[in-house]
Design a protein around this motif. Structure first.
Motif, PDB file in Angstrom:
ATOM      1  N   GLN A 305       0.698  -1.305   0.091  1.00 23.22           N
ATOM      2  CA  GLN A 305      -0.029  -0.093  -0.243  1.00 23.22           C
ATOM      3  C   GLN A 305       0.891   1.203  -0.091  1.00 23.22           C
ATOM      4  O   GLN A 305       0.686   2.151  -0.926  1.00 23.22           O
ATOM      5  N   TRP A 310      -1.819  -0.690  -4.839  1.00 29.92           N
ATOM      6  CA  TRP A 310      -3.020  -0.766  -4.001  1.00 29.92           C
ATOM      7  C   TRP A 310      -3.987  -2.018  -4.219  1.00 29.92           C
ATOM      8  O   TRP A 310      -4.500  -2.891  -3.626  1.00 29.92           O
ATOM      9  N   ARG A 311      -3.796  -2.622  -5.783  1.00 27.85           N
ATOM     10  CA  ARG A 311      -4.531  -3.617  -6.235  1.00 27.85           C
ATOM     11  C   ARG A 311      -4.027  -4.829  -5.241  1.00 27.85           C
ATOM     12  O   ARG A 311      -4.813  -5.793  -5.187  1.00 27.85           O
ATOM     13  N   ALA A 313      -2.456  -5.003  -2.606  1.00 29.36           N
ATOM     14  CA  ALA A 313      -2.699  -5.087  -0.945  1.00 29.36           C
ATOM     15  C   ALA A 313      -3.947  -5.068  -0.714  1.00 29.36           C
ATOM     16  O   ALA A 313      -4.299  -5.959   0.565  1.00 29.36           O
ATOM     17  N   ILE A 314      -5.148  -4.927  -1.318  1.00 26.10           N
ATOM     18  CA  ILE A 314      -6.286  -5.004  -0.896  1.00 26.10           C
ATOM     19  C   ILE A 314      -6.865  -6.270  -0.707  1.00 26.10           C
ATOM     20  O   ILE A 314      -7.282  -6.314   0.360  1.00 26.10           O
ATOM     21  N   ARG A 338      -5.348   1.197   6.152  1.00 28.27           N
ATOM     22  CA  ARG A 338      -4.489   1.040   4.992  1.00 28.27           C
ATOM     23  C   ARG A 338      -5.410   0.442   4.125  1.00 28.27           C
ATOM     24  O   ARG A 338      -5.380   0.611   2.802  1.00 28.27           O
ATOM     25  N   SER A 342      -6.457   2.153   0.167  1.00 28.68           N
ATOM     26  CA  SER A 342      -6.190   1.359  -0.963  1.00 28.68           C
ATOM     27  C   SER A 342      -7.414   1.399  -1.854  1.00 28.68           C
ATOM     28  O   SER A 342      -7.327   1.524  -3.004  1.00 28.68           O
ATOM     29  N   ASN A 345      -7.932   4.803  -3.565  1.00 28.77           N
ATOM     30  CA  ASN A 345      -6.642   5.220  -4.642  1.00 28.77           C
ATOM     31  C   ASN A 345      -7.151   4.484  -5.945  1.00 28.77           C
ATOM     32  O   ASN A 345      -6.909   4.480  -6.851  1.00 28.77           O
ATOM     33  N   GLU A 346      -7.776   3.219  -5.445  1.00 33.73           N
ATOM     34  CA  GLU A 346      -8.015   2.208  -6.630  1.00 33.73           C
ATOM     35  C   GLU A 346      -9.506   2.718  -7.186  1.00 33.73           C
ATOM     36  O   GLU A 346      -9.994   1.948  -8.050  1.00 33.73           O
ATOM     37  N   THR A 378      -5.832   9.600   5.864  1.00 30.41           N
ATOM     38  CA  THR A 378      -6.688   9.077   4.766  1.00 30.41           C
ATOM     39  C   THR A 378      -7.920   9.651   4.187  1.00 30.41           C
ATOM     40  O   THR A 378      -8.183   9.732   3.242  1.00 30.41           O
TER      41      THR A 378
END
Length: 410
Positions: A305, A310-311, A313-314, A338, A342, A345-346, A378
């Motif tokens: 992340q 992000w992809r 991490a999710i 976190r 993610s 941002n995605e 965030t």
């Protein structure tokens, strides 16, 4: 003073500005003296007395209670260390507090060691309760009392090693909770004292935990080479059990990630996961209960992340958060923050909205200062993302507003 109805009303409302005004009015104590006693700027005390602003931080409220000798019950706090219940009329709870204090004040041998360990257990339970009860001040004070006894020699010599080991554990708890409260300099001091006591006592198990904490805290504070050095000093020399090696591999991997060596870091994370697969061992220290596959995946997801992947991490963060049998830890909210970052941002708007809604409701219960700061950052950043639905922007704004509310409001 405490018998006056206007003073009691100000205490019940946690209106400390009104309290300071009444203390000056009825007791003749100047704002300068109040400020000095409570460790608050004199100008701040004057502003509060004029009705400008409020005090909501638990540690500051505790400091005011102690400085002005306000019994804990009058501020919805635990009994303060200096309180002594009147003989013969004490309630049962007061009597229990008095008995615990008696053990800590008067015991000299094995009873004192057990009292220290029981204190650590209670603090750890509180730290993992709900979303983490803020206990840093309590833990620090408890250790300072023990530290004073260690220095004065008020204990039986035959219990010295056990006492040092118990004190090391309590200092470790204080060091961890101070770190989570973002009292970083204090956390470093308590960690160093804990390490010193662990080595004096020969308690290798608690020494490993302290070093793990010190490595983690170095990484969090942007010192990846220090995080890496601590981890490798153990991995290179120690014969560690698989679970303990796994958590130090995590520290190694995170240090590598932050140093720009992501390929090697991913390999080390995989090594840590394979070590967990070897299962627990009888010689694992008691504190290793929280080391699991989910814990390791959570750390890997954090690094992904932070790196903007992000992809990837999710799913790891979702697995970490929603695994039913995962050991309960007070810093769980870090993973929520976190994951929310993610998802935003995605641009996975629906899931981000659902998570943000769930976060708003628990913000007043979060005790981790690190988690709150991460959530605030965030939410503020998410509001600025292009194309974000207005309803989600409102929800994120609500996260920030929830942090500004009186934490004692019902």
């Amino acid at each position: 003073m405490l018998a006056r109805s206007d003073v009691r009303e100000s205490l019940e409302a946690h209106d400390f500005g009104r309290l300071f005004y009444l203390v000056r009015k009825w007791a003749g104590i100047s704002y300068n003296r109040i400020a000095e006693a409570c460790d608050i700027k004199s100008s701040r005390v004057s502003e509060l007395a004029r009705g400008e602003g409020a005090i909501t931080t638990l540690t500051k409220i505790e400091a005011i209670a102690d400085a002005l000798r306000i019994p804990g019950a009058m501020l919805r706090l635990a009994p303060r260390a200096w309180e002594s219940p009147p003989g013969g009329t004490a309630r049962h709870a007061e009597g229990a507090t008095s008995r615990r204090a008696s053990v800590l004040d008067e015991a000299r041998g094995a009873e004192y060691v057990e009292a220290i360990r029981a204190t650590s257990r209670r603090l750890i339970a509180l730290d993992n309760e709900l979303n983490g009860v803020p206990i840093a001040a309590m833990a620090a004070r408890a250790f300072k009392a023990v530290h004073r006894r260690l220095g004065s020699g008020g204990y039986e010599r035959k219990s010295e090693r056990d006492l040092q080991a118990a004190a090391a554990e309590l200092a470790e708890v204080a060091g961890w909770t101070l770190f989570d409260a973002e009292e970083y300099d204090a956390a470093r001091r308590f960690n160093q004292e804990a390490l010193f006591l662990a080595r004096l006592s020969g308690d290798r198990a608690i020494e490993l935990l302290i070093l793990q904490n010190m490595s983690m805290q170095a990484g969090w504070l942007g010192r990846p080479r220090e995080e890496l050095a601590i981890a490798r000093s153990l991995l290179d020399r120690e014969n560690l059990s698989p679970r303990i090696e796994a958590i130090f591999r995590v520290r190694e991997a995170k240090g590598l990630f932050a140093s720009g060596q992501s390929t090697e870091a991913v390999r080390i994370f995989r090594r840590a996961q394979s070590l967990i697969g070897e299962g627990a061992r009888s010689d694992d220290p008691p504190w290793a209960w929280w080391i699991s596959t989910d814990e390791i995946n959570g750390h890997r997801a954090m690094e992904l992340q932070k790196a903007g992947d992000w992809r990837s991490a999710i799913p790891l963060l979702q697995e970490n958060l929603y695994t039913r049998n995962r050991p309960r830890v007070g810093y769980q909210g870090i993973y929520s923050a976190r994951l929310l970052a993610s998802l935003l941002n995605e641009k996975v708007w629906r899931e981000a909205g659902e998570l943000a809604e769930s976060v708003v409701s628990v913000v007043p219960e979060i005790g981790s200062a690190r988690t709150l700061k991460l959530l605030k950052r965030t939410a503020a950043g998410g509001e600025k993302i292009a194309g974000i639905p207005e309803s989600l922007r409102d929800t994120l704004r609500g996260v920030g507003e929830a942090m500004e509310k009186d934490p004692y409001a019902l």
